[in-house]
Design an enzyme around this catalytic site. Structure first.
Site, short mmCIF file in Angstrom:
data_model
loop_
_atom_site.label_atom_id
_atom_site.label_comp_id
_atom_site.label_asym_id
_atom_site.label_seq_id
_atom_site.Cartn_x
_atom_site.Cartn_y
_atom_site.Cartn_z
CG ASP A 38 -2.06 0.98 1.10
OD1 ASP A 38 -2.33 1.45 -0.03
OD2 ASP A 38 -2.68 1.28 2.13
CG ASN A 65 -8.12 -1.96 -4.80
OD1 ASN A 65 -7.20 -2.76 -4.65
ND2 ASN A 65 -8.30 -0.95 -3.95
#
Ligand code: IPE
Ligand code: IPE
Ligand code: MG
Length: 261
Positions: free
Chosen positions: A35, A83
């Protein structure tokens, strides 16, 4: 600063850290939530995709060091169910990047005898990506010693629901009895079946959350959170995470041998 000296001191520091690692207490399975690509790009005034491109280079570095250290199982979070809510263009560019990565790496998987094992609702991927992912998975499926699992269109709760549905169908058909359902049996219905649970989960970028990644499998995993953004998480940072892991005592609810009761 003299670039040669910089390189030398980098080498020395990498070696120093790896000398702190005990080879007989390495994690067998490392899971990673990669991330911070977007923030890395934003800090440099770049488009988010530039962060994903640099993130891919970080992935290659991290996989290389884990390979050198003989960590047999690695599971990475590449694209979550959630996502899909990102802008269409970012999704499309991420899918292109994934396709290019797989085309480039498939020869290395074969050479190193690494099984590429995608997990997630793969049918939701664009057809060309789904096709390539399935092809590479198929051509490496006979390798057992090293496994790279890649979570794509993956959600942990969705995985549990998919497992439950398949079990319910078998109960309905009479081939499975509810009283036979226990933890080892349930594990067989998960996309990670057969893999040991992760020993270590790394999440970069300073977010201290799991974001729906392997909720069943990480029940007893050691968690390592770092503020480093994923594109900057390279060899040295990987070694730091492993050294930190080795300092931990995994008790699984028991008491320490050395502590008097
Ligand atoms: C992780 O980086 C990569 C994916 C989720 C595909 P992000 O894109 O989430 O980067 P940040 O969190 O916005 O910085
Ligand atoms: C988790 O990162 C998913 C991947 C790394 C693929 P996100 O950036 O999507 O997670 P949140 O939104 O911060 O929880
Ligand atoms: Mg993020």
């Amino acid at each position: 600063m003299d670039p040669i000296n910089t390189f030398d001191s980098f080498q020395i520091s990498v070696n120093d850290i790896s000398s702190q690692l005990a080879p007989d207490y390495m994690p067998r399975h490392v899971a990673i939530i990669m991330d911070g690509n977007g923030r890395w790009a934003a800090q440099r005034g770049l488009q988010r995709i530039a962060g994903h491109q640099e993130g891919l280079r970080a992935l290659q570095d991290v996989l290389e060091i884990l390979h050198e250290l003989n960590v047999p199982y690695v599971t990475i979070y590449a694209f979550s169910q959630e996502n899909w809510n990102r802008p269409k263009l970012e999704i499309q560019l991420l899918m292109n990047l994934l396709e290019r990565y797989l085309q480039e790496e498939r020869a290395l998987f074969l050479k190193r005898r690494v099984r590429f094992r995608p997990i997630g609702r793969l049918h939701q991927l664009p057809p060309s990506v789904h096709g390539l992912v399935s092809e590479v998975a198929e051509e490496t499926r006979h390798f057992t010693d090293r496994v790279l699992s890649v979570a794509l269109s993956y959600g942990g709760r969705a995985e549990i629901i998919d497992a439950m549905r398949r079990m319910a169908v078998e109960v309905e058909m009479g081939s499975l009895s509810p009283s036979d359902i226990d933890e080892p049996l349930f594990e067989q219905y998960l996309s990670t079946h057969g893999l040991p649970d992760p020993d270590l989960l790394i999440r970069t970028s300073g977010e201290n959350r799991i974001s729906n990644f392997l909720p069943w499998q990480i029940a007893y995993t050691e968690l390592y959170f770092t503020k480093t953004l994923w594109p900057e998480f390279r060899r040295t940072e990987t070694l730091h995470a492993l050294v930190d892991y080795q300092k931990r005592e995994r008790r699984y609810g028991r008491v320490t041998q050395t502590v008097s009761s």
